[in-house]
Design a protein around this motif. Structure first.
Motif, PDB file in Angstrom:
ATOM      1  N   VAL A  30      92.056 -51.282   7.835  1.00  0.00           N
ATOM      2  CA  VAL A  30      91.288 -51.022   9.278  1.00  0.00           C
ATOM      3  C   VAL A  30      91.860 -49.622   9.912  1.00  0.00           C
ATOM      4  CG1 VAL A  30      90.910 -51.802  11.705  1.00  0.00           C
ATOM      5  CG2 VAL A  30      90.623 -53.701   9.533  1.00  0.00           C
TER       6      VAL A  30
ATOM      7  N   ASP B 142      95.380 -55.010   7.911  1.00  0.00           N
ATOM      8  CA  ASP B 142      95.338 -54.215   9.285  1.00  0.00           C
ATOM      9  C   ASP B 142      95.557 -52.653   8.606  1.00  0.00           C
ATOM     10  OD1 ASP B 142      95.467 -56.229  10.711  1.00  0.00           O
ATOM     11  OD2 ASP B 142      97.568 -56.556  11.037  1.00  0.00           O
TER      12      ASP B 142
ATOM     13  N   SER C 263      83.039 -59.405   5.656  1.00  0.00           N
ATOM     14  CA  SER C 263      82.827 -58.776   6.791  1.00  0.00           C
ATOM     15  C   SER C 263      81.730 -58.790   7.416  1.00  0.00           C
ATOM     16  CB  SER C 263      82.730 -57.188   6.354  1.00  0.00           C
ATOM     17  OG  SER C 263      81.810 -56.802   5.848  1.00  0.00           O
TER      18      SER C 263
ATOM     19  N   VAL D  66      85.690 -51.431   4.520  1.00  0.00           N
ATOM     20  CA  VAL D  66      87.495 -52.178   4.978  1.00  0.00           C
ATOM     21  C   VAL D  66      87.532 -53.425   4.114  1.00  0.00           C
ATOM     22  CG1 VAL D  66      88.517 -53.304   6.605  1.00  0.00           C
ATOM     23  CG2 VAL D  66      87.581 -51.012   6.980  1.00  0.00           C
TER      24      VAL D  66
END
Length: 158
Positions: free
Chosen positions: A121, A118, A53, A28
């Motif tokens: 994800v 977003d 992340s 991601v």
């Protein structure tokens, strides 16, 4: 009735689960970085370089329970398309300021929201769900089979 033989099963270990969740977060992050590079100007360089992340593990069982994405606050402004003379008004990006003492001259709108995190994800969510389903499904199946082995009458063949 067949006894559950753990030597034949490929049950995902806790460390493999944690690594796969961590890898998912990195996927991601990498895709989000690609979106930033493709859809923003060089001004987002700090955002690009500081996007990270992190996988959080529970204290009791050591299993990954959350994936966090860390970035500079500017990332929120990029997502909304606001800042430095641009605000959101009724869901649209317009020239202006929330500070009544600041004069922002009118002009063309040169900013737009960039959905850099977003959407990535959301696009990868099924992959994370599959990892969790495999890990917890394997554990549940093993537990059920072990319970069945305990409550069944095993007949020996002579």
């Amino acid at each position: 009735m067949t006894k559950f033989d753990s030597s034949n099963a490929s049950i995902m270990s806790a460390s493999e689960f944690n690594q796969r969740v961590k890898d998912w977060g990195e996927t991601v992050r990498s895709r989000s970085l690609g979106t930033l590079v493709a859809e923003t100007n060089v001004y987002s360089g700090e955002l690009r370089s500081r996007l990270k992340s992190a996988t959080n593990t529970a204290r009791d069982d050591g299993l990954a329970h959350a994936v966090a994405f860390k970035f500079v606050r500017y990332g929120v402004f990029v997502a909304y398309g606001v800042g430095n003379g641009y605000i959101r008004l009724n869901g649209r990006v317009v020239r202006g300021s929330h500070n009544p003492n600041r004069h922002v001259p009118p002009g063309p709108i040169r900013r737009r929201p960039v959905d850099w995190l977003d959407k990535n994800v959301e696009q990868q969510m099924q992959g994370l769900a599959d990892i969790a389903a495999e890990y917890y499904g394997d554990r549940a199946a093993k537990d059920v089979l072990e319970q069945i082995d305990r409550v069944t009458i095993v007949k020996k063949q002579h």
